[in-house]
Design a protein around this motif. Structure first.
Motif, PDB file in Angstrom:
ATOM      1  N   LEU A   1       1.096  -1.346  -0.401  1.00  0.00           N
ATOM      2  CA  LEU A   1       0.038   0.084   0.011  1.00  0.00           C
ATOM      3  C   LEU A   1       1.171   1.719   0.048  1.00  0.00           C
ATOM      4  O   LEU A   1       0.711   1.976  -0.659  1.00  0.00           O
ATOM      5  CB  LEU A   1      -0.928   0.336   1.537  1.00  0.00           C
TER       6      LEU A   1
ATOM      7  N   GLU B   1      -4.008 -12.348  -4.721  1.00  0.00           N
ATOM      8  CA  GLU B   1      -5.632 -12.024  -5.134  1.00  0.00           C
ATOM      9  C   GLU B   1      -4.949  -9.903  -5.722  1.00  0.00           C
ATOM     10  O   GLU B   1      -5.577  -9.690  -6.566  1.00  0.00           O
ATOM     11  CB  GLU B   1      -6.478 -11.659  -4.727  1.00  0.00           C
ATOM     12  N   GLU B   2      -4.311  -9.497  -4.389  1.00  0.00           N
ATOM     13  CA  GLU B   2      -4.193  -8.266  -4.357  1.00  0.00           C
ATOM     14  C   GLU B   2      -3.453  -7.995  -5.165  1.00  0.00           C
ATOM     15  O   GLU B   2      -2.905  -6.859  -5.759  1.00  0.00           O
ATOM     16  CB  GLU B   2      -4.172  -8.035  -2.817  1.00  0.00           C
TER      17      GLU B   2
ATOM     18  N   LEU C   1      -2.500  -9.512  -8.032  1.00  0.00           N
ATOM     19  CA  LEU C   1      -3.603  -9.265  -9.333  1.00  0.00           C
ATOM     20  C   LEU C   1      -4.391  -8.114  -9.671  1.00  0.00           C
ATOM     21  O   LEU C   1      -4.836  -7.649 -10.655  1.00  0.00           O
ATOM     22  CB  LEU C   1      -4.511 -10.850  -9.634  1.00  0.00           C
ATOM     23  N   ARG C   2      -5.086  -7.496  -8.466  1.00  0.00           N
ATOM     24  CA  ARG C   2      -5.590  -6.827  -8.563  1.00  0.00           C
ATOM     25  C   ARG C   2      -4.948  -5.267  -9.181  1.00  0.00           C
ATOM     26  O   ARG C   2      -5.144  -4.269  -9.338  1.00  0.00           O
ATOM     27  CB  ARG C   2      -6.679  -6.309  -7.050  1.00  0.00           C
TER      28      ARG C   2
ATOM     29  N   TYR D   1      -3.511  -5.250 -12.737  1.00  0.00           N
ATOM     30  CA  TYR D   1      -5.471  -4.813 -13.516  1.00  0.00           C
ATOM     31  C   TYR D   1      -5.931  -3.141 -13.356  1.00  0.00           C
ATOM     32  O   TYR D   1      -5.519  -2.196 -14.334  1.00  0.00           O
ATOM     33  CB  TYR D   1      -6.140  -5.544 -13.314  1.00  0.00           C
ATOM     34  N   MET D   2      -5.207  -2.434 -11.980  1.00  0.00           N
ATOM     35  CA  MET D   2      -5.311  -1.179 -11.602  1.00  0.00           C
ATOM     36  C   MET D   2      -4.674  -0.420 -12.403  1.00  0.00           C
ATOM     37  O   MET D   2      -4.373   0.814 -13.034  1.00  0.00           O
ATOM     38  CB  MET D   2      -5.146  -1.474 -10.170  1.00  0.00           C
TER      39      MET D   2
ATOM     40  N   LYS E   1      -6.543 -20.961  -5.295  1.00  0.00           N
ATOM     41  CA  LYS E   1      -7.520 -20.418  -6.498  1.00  0.00           C
ATOM     42  C   LYS E   1      -6.368 -19.941  -7.544  1.00  0.00           C
ATOM     43  O   LYS E   1      -7.038 -19.557  -8.910  1.00  0.00           O
ATOM     44  CB  LYS E   1      -8.295 -19.621  -5.944  1.00  0.00           C
TER      45      LYS E   1
END
Lengths: 662, 662
Positions: free
Chosen positions: B401, B424-425, B427-428, B431-432, B571
């Motif tokens: 962060l 997951e974060e 990956l986020r 994309y962001m 996942k």
């Protein structure tokens, strides 16, 4: 156990068994076998007497019996039972024989006998020697010769003979296959098939016809027919069918229809007929484009989604169609996030987005949305929707992230954090977006409200705690008193002992568990659930003390869990000069924790067995003391059944206090 | 207990006590008192005989005795002891008298007597009536009169007489103050002081001089001198000093110096002299600007930071100076974050930033930085520094962060998340920031590495687990065998019973705990720690079985904790089509969990008491069985001392498996 209808020979069984044991110890299997057959002693004893010795000397056994019929007799009589512990107990002096741990007895013996018989085939061992020799040759010509020789011998280059050759033990080998716990019918049929392909040359050797007849004698004909279909070998099927009582008008059209089909589709049809759906799917997947709908149908019907995905390349349209079908199924199964993963990876972005959004898998949902990509206003809407769901689930930090970074609404984000009592993060966002005004309008009032809420909550918890604690002391005293009264009135050797013992178990609260103490531990989980339901806080309920302990434990856990939240709240209060409120809260929480910590040894005294002293007294004898002791021995187990609530662990390692507050 | 040196009167004590009890029950205190004094029976009995009755009839007691000397005698003889349970036991038939629960006996009696004597002063009650009447008057003139009357009567408007008036019980009241568990010397001195101010008019009344003399007779003179200083009343001090043996050359200069000081500073100096630092600080804080450095010094010396902060307004320079001093102290005490809070709220932003940064309180640090505000490049540097620290603490999400939002380095942020397995974060963020390239270059390789690492870790854990498990079985068998051997050789009633009992406790592994079983539970925590250190996995160590159970429990907890991480990894693997690797991992983890779950009932059998059956046999008698039972009774406690490791809880509620993997 006398031989029936034969009065001439009466033998004393103990003597016979002693003789048999001696023979078996001396590896005189033939003598033992003959005698047992004559006197109808269960042949399992040959193995059971000493499994290890039998398995080590299995070739001797075969050689001594030297009769297909005898071996078959032995095989068919095999049962999953240790005759030395049921019918023919060992003499007391012999050491216990542990059966070899691996696998079921019948399977162990069948496999051991079969492999012994196969390896004892003289032809085979000769061929194996040749092959081993040939494999040592290295140049090309030699290899060529080796391959030829192998073919001539009907075996592959490793010397494994294709199927088994016409062995003299043929029928016994078939028996060994068929008698296994799960009969190996197909292997047996395969062997018959090979006998037919390569008829034995030796005179008197068993031919395919005879072997099949023998199989039919051992196995139900319909089973055999079905299994023969499973070999996809129509000749074999016909052979079996002919031997059966089946009407050719019934099976011939079916067989002819099958013969007319393309090979894979034919196999698929057979597999499907035999309900072997996995194999069916495998063959159907090779049948090309035009059969795909049928495959998809099969997959859906039989829920063979995972298997299906493995049969198609990941980039194909088929793969995508299967993924979609699977995702649909998963959604029905409440596995919506996994459905989303499947849809996303096969390129079904819109479906994936829907799945992720409805399963609150918000990170994935946002990724897919940006992958599509959604226009900014729709992305913002999506973020708001997701944030709302997360807020409902009290996942305020995540909701704030969505509102801040995707809905671009920092005010809403900060408010979400304040609602969730995530003070530091809320402050961070106010500074990041230069919205310190919110500190005055929302953050500070929220802090003051939070401190009041926490204090009120603590007070309520403490009140309940001390109410339960007091009541527990009362209940325990009553029970102890009731028990002592009972002891005073009736000694254990009084005529009312029966009555007493029951009453006593009621008093120690193990009324239910007592009757259950012999049920195996398998079902203990379910029992415990039921047990817990029976706990009631109602005054005078039979397990009230346990119920109170449970309730007290829950309060302790709840209060203990507040450490982090209180710590963060205290820091925020201090930062905004609310020292007085912070001090009050710190004192209240400290008091609550201390009250609970000091209560723990009282509520959960060490070795809660104080009322389980053995019953002694002037009238006691060794026997009555033992009886009372045994009664108590049952209790540790019983009290575990009723799940005597364990003392909760307090996380004293979690430091929450501020030294700057006194 | 006969009266010494008085042979004429010999009394039978039981008879005397019976008579005394009768008198006390009949509230004949005078008779009882006289008799007790004569026969030297401890006067505490008057109260102890029936505390409730005494307290309810205390005025009767005073009236009957009607002698200052007698009351003083009673007061001075009071002791924190119940004479009915020590010297003069009650007759068996009388019901037990519960002493009033609140407070110590001596304090209860002193306070009760004193307030009774005060209220019994006739003057006082008259004045009280007048004041109550005057207070009912309402108009201004009436009020004026009321105030005058009150002044005349030396009391305030509520009718409380200033100090105590020259009461006839004066000396007894002083005694009651001085005899309390913590003597109330200042109150007593205050009363003496008032006697001096308002000398009693009644003839024969006690004057200040006499009262002081009496006090000096009861209390050490130096104590009294110090306490007289504490009243800030120099006349009183002088009075006391004069009565003492002190040299006027010693105390007069000191007193004169004090008299020359400004009032608050004077009191500060006295408080400081008496080591009453809190009061000293309070008075010093009122001495104005020029004394602040002295106050700050005092605060630092006596660590009175919290108190000091309360004495100054939050916006003052003094408050800031004190906060800084406190912060410095807190930093030394390793409470750096709290130091930061203090510094920030008093406006010391730079110091606060430093404190927050060095305590990894990164949200606060960033807030302060933006509050200052730091220029963007320095903010970015700060963010990088903080992120580095957080990475070292494995707080990857927070580090990411900071890197993303403040250092504006999304690549580093994503890499931090990948390192932390926060898939997951990561990956986020790709994309962001539209950096899907990182997926190929870093994310996928990291996933494959992670799956290998996890598999290897699981394998290692499982290997250790089964090694320990096997060894535990061996150790238990050996112990069981050793125990049985011991039982075979020697019955409990054999001459070696002593030896046996000790050896047996070694065998059950409670060698250490055995000797400790009587130590109070207070120190049990420390003991348990020491106990745990004694556990050793070395083969043959005395507590090896416990050590093995601990080690097994730890492995189970470790593996059980992996549920969430494995779930997230699975996942991510599925999303990138690494189905095979995912399946392998799922199978491996499933196997590990199952192995452990099935091992739990074996490693922690229900009621691990199987080798605690009572010792019975043909030679047993009721006594030997009881002896063996009692020996075992000690064990539950003993085994708790040695902390028999509890079975770890597996969180089977945490669903980690993917249904799409088979």
């Amino acid at each position: 156990q006398m031989p029936r209808g034969n009065l001439e020979t009466v033998h004393h069984r103990a003597l016979v068994l002693a003789q048999l044991r001696r023979w078996l110890d001396d590896l005189k299997f033939r003598e033992a076998f003959e005698c047992m057959r004559k006197l109808r002693i269960n042949l399992n004893l040959i193995y059971d007497h000493s499994p290890k010795v039998f398995l080590e000397n299995i070739e001797t056994f075969i050689t001594q019996l030297n009769s297909i019929n005898h071996i078959n007799l032995f095989l068919t009589e095999l049962r999953e039972e240790d005759t030395t512990s049921t019918m023919y107990p060992r003499p007391e002096s012999t050491p216990v024989q542990l059966p070899p741990a691996s696998g079921l007895k019948v399977d162990v013996v069948c496999d051991a006998l079969r492999s012994a018989m196969e390896s004892m085939d003289p032809n085979k061992s000769v061929i194996q020697h040749i092959v081993t020799y040939l494999n040592c040759l290295t140049n090309d010509l030699d290899s060529f010769i080796a391959v030829k020789v192998c073919r001539l011998c009907r075996c592959n280059q490793q010397g494994d003979i294709k199927g088994s050759p016409p062995s003299r033990f043929c029928l016994s080998i078939l028996t060994a296959h068929v008698k296994k716990t799960v009969p190996e019918l197909e292997v047996a049929l395969q062997k018959v098939h090979e006998l037919r392909e390569n008829p034995p040359e030796a005179p008197g050797a068993v031919n395919a016809e005879e072997a099949l007849k023998y199989l039919l004698f051992l196995v139900n004909v319909n089973d055999l027919y079905e299994h023969s279909l499973g070999t996809y070998d129509f000749d074999l099927v016909l052979m079996v069918a002919e031997k059966s009582q089946k009407d050719p008008k019934e099976y011939l059209p079916f067989l002819n229809m099958l013969k007319s089909l393309e090979l894979n589709y034919q196999r698929y049809t057979i597999d499907r007929h035999l309900k072997r759906y996995r194999k069916a799917l495998f063959h159907l997947s090779k049948c090309g484009e035009e059969h795909f709908p049928e495959a998809l149908q099969l997959v859906k019907e039989q829920k063979l989604y995972s298997e299906a995905l493995r049969l198609f390349t990941t980039n194909s349209a088929h793969y995508k169609a299967l993924s979609c079908a699977y995702a649909e199924h998963l959604v029905e199964q409440q596995q919506v996030e996994q459905a989303g993963l499947l849809l996303w990876r096969c390129g079904e972005s819109v479906g994936a987005l829907q799945a992720f959004a409805s399963s609150s898998s918000w990170r994935n949902a946002i990724c897919v949305a940006q992958h599509i990509p959604l226009p900014p206003d729709q992305l913002a809407l999506l973020a708001r929707d997701l944030a709302e769901k997360l807020t409902e689930q009290r996942r305020y930090s995540e909701a704030a992230l969505l509102l801040d970074q995707y809905a671009k609404d920092c005010e809403e984000a900060i408010l979400a954090l304040i609602t969730g009592a995530v003070w530091e993060e809320a402050l961070r966002l106010t500074y990041m977006h230069n919205r310190q005004d919110i500190t005055e309008t929302n953050l500070k009032p929220a802090l003051l409200e939070a401190v009041n809420t926490q204090a009120a909550f603590l007070e309520a918890q403490l009140a309940t705690f001390s109410r339960h604690r007091t009541r527990l002391a009362v209940v325990r005293e009553q029970k102890q008193k009731a028990r002592l009264d009972m002891l005073d009135e009736d000694g254990p050797d009084c005529p009312d002992a029966e009555l007493y013992s029951e009453a006593s178990s009621v008093m120690t609260g193990s009324k239910y568990s007592h009757s259950n103490s012999r049920i195996s531990s398998r079902s203990s989980k379910n029992r415990r659930k039921a047990e817990r339901k029976k706990l009631s806080l109602k005054e005078g309920s039979p397990m009230e003390d346990r119920a109170l302990m449970c309730a007290l434990g829950e309060i302790i856990t709840t209060v203990d869990k507040m450490r982090e939240e209180v710590h963060n709240l205290l820091k925020a209060l201090v930062l905004f000069q609310f020292d007085k409120q912070a001090e009050k809260l710190q004192a209240a929480f400290e008091e609550a924790l201390q009250t609970m910590e000091t209560a723990v040894p009282e509520v959960w005294p060490e070795g809660l067995q104080q009322n389980q002293a053995p019953i002694t007294g002037p009238n006691s004898t060794a026997n009555t003391i033992m009886a009372s002791f045994q009664q108590q021995q049952q209790r540790p187990a019983a009290s575990q059944d009723a799940e005597l609530p364990a003392p909760p662990k307090m996380r004293n390692g979690v430091k929450w206090k501020l030294t700057i507050l006194k």
